[in-house]
Design a protein around this motif. Structure first.
Motif, PDB file in Angstrom:
ATOM      1  N   LYS A 112      -1.763   5.893   4.496  1.00  0.00           N
ATOM      2  CA  LYS A 112      -1.937   4.920   3.402  1.00  0.00           C
ATOM      3  C   LYS A 112      -0.891   5.134   2.318  1.00  0.00           C
ATOM      4  O   LYS A 112      -0.337   4.171   1.785  1.00  0.00           O
ATOM      5  N   ARG A 169      -3.055  -1.578  -3.766  1.00  0.00           N
ATOM      6  CA  ARG A 169      -2.762  -1.808  -2.356  1.00  0.00           C
ATOM      7  C   ARG A 169      -3.869  -1.320  -1.451  1.00  0.00           C
ATOM      8  O   ARG A 169      -4.086  -1.846  -0.356  1.00  0.00           O
ATOM      9  N   SER A 170      -4.557  -0.259  -1.893  1.00  0.00           N
ATOM     10  CA  SER A 170      -5.526   0.361  -1.012  1.00  0.00           C
ATOM     11  C   SER A 170      -6.367   1.330  -1.836  1.00  0.00           C
ATOM     12  O   SER A 170      -6.061   1.578  -3.008  1.00  0.00           O
TER      13      SER A 170
END
Ligand SMILES: [Cu+2]
Lengths: 209, 152
Positions: A197, A182-183
């Motif tokens: 995050k 996702r990140s």
């Protein structure tokens, strides 16, 4: 919505995925060997890869174990006294900032030096920072295959006077509970940004961002 | 009155001292905040950080390093090249005239190799530093937590 609109949206999504994929690839391999598998942000990470690692309790860890819980993956090795303790301390602080919400997170420390980092060494080392952080190692060929499928670069560098050190990717990977990337995190990012995050990971695979 | 003045002077002197470790002086150099991170008992490597100020008009440089806890002590540097972290030996470290050499995690450090039994929090050991001009001196190093980001 017209068909033309739908087509436009779909092609934009493909474009975003391609750009994100190439950025990750570029970040993972400046001047080094190119990872054979390009992590595709739309698919679960390491999907279709075959490797078997060992966690710090000698339990098998395979691509099938990536989904299930939101996961924070740090890469390094225990004979790295300068920057790896900084990365693990960053993750330990992040877990502390999240408080009880952090319990849902699975923090992992994957070695890029499986020859020296046995499961027992990984267990002792990760416990210095936070007992929740679990070490992952494995046979050198299995570890190499895993790192490749995760888009992580590593290289052995001989040192003067014998011994060696490892060059490796600095990026921390953030996977949601469906195992999708996702990140990423960089230890130079502010703690509040990192918390945000991780909160997005905790919101689940369907959540935006 | 005199005792109040004396107390004031003592207080001022105490404030002037750094919060951690002792400052060691040799000629124009002063060395502050020498610290290391704890390791696992079987660790082969460790890192020491310190700050050296040079109040003199001549630059100086470190020509030798030694610590009883390790087989070797070498100046090292970590560099980030794109996404890749690389750590390597550096040449002799210099301290500019009127300047300082500051070491901290993620940059210049003194790498301890062939550690003999690891480093424990709270432990301290002497780091013998030989300068080209200022000579040799023993700097007390204090060991902090494994995740410490500065002297504790
Ligand atoms: Cu080093």
């Amino acid at each position: 919505m017209t068909l033309r609109h739908l087509r436009l949206i779909l092609w934009s999504a493909v474009g975003v995925a391609l750009v994100a994929g190439s950025v990750l690839l570029w970040r993972a391999s400046p001047g080094g060997p190119v990872p054979a598998t390009r992590p595709d942000p739309g698919r679960p990470l390491a999907e279709g890869s075959r490797w078997q690692l060992l966690d710090e309790r000698n339990q098998p860890f395979t691509p099938a174990d990536l989904p299930g819980r939101p996961t924070v993956m740090v890469f390094g090795f225990t004979q790295c006294p300068d920057v790896c303790p900084t990365s693990l301390s960053y993750v330990a602080n992040l877990l502390r900032s999240l408080g009880p919400r952090g319990e849902a997170i699975r923090p992992l420390f994957l070695t890029v030096d499986p020859e020296r980092d046995t499961p027992a060494v990984m267990a002792d080392y990760t416990d210095l920072f936070d007992p929740r952080i679990h070490g992952v190692t494995g046979a050198p060929d299995q570890m190499a295959a895993a790192l490749k499928s995760l888009g992580i670069f590593s290289r052995k560098v001989p040192q003067d006077g014998g011994g060696y050190t490892m060059d490796h990717s600095a990026t921390i990977l953030l996977l949601d509970s469906s195992g999708r990337l996702r990140s990423t995190l960089d230890i130079h990012e502010e703690a509040e940004a990192a918390v945000r995050k991780v909160e997005r990971l905790l919101a689940g695979p369907g959540a935006p961002g | 009155m005199k005792s109040i003045l004396t107390a004031g002077a003592v207080l001022l002197a105490a404030c002037a001292l750094p919060a951690t470790a002792e400052t060691v002086r040799a000629g124009d150099l002063s060395i502050e905040q020498a610290w290391a991170r704890a390791t696992i008992p079987s660790a082969q490597t460790g890192a020491v950080y310190l700050t050296i100020r040079n109040g003199g008009a001549q630059p100086d440089r470190i020509v030798a390093l030694e610590a009883p806890v390790a087989g070797h002590a070498t100046p090292h540097e970590t560099k980030q090249d794109g996404d890749v972290l690389r750590m390597a030996e550096t040449g002799p470290l210099s301290i500019p005239a009127g300047g300082a050499l500051e070491m901290k995690p993620g940059g210049t450090h003194i790498m301890l190799m062939d550690l003999k039994g690891g480093l424990k929090p709270g432990q301290s050991f002497p780091l013998t530093v030989t300068f080209e001009r200022a000579g040799t001196l023993a700097v007390p190093v204090t060991v902090g937590r494994a995740g410490a980001m500065g002297p504790e």
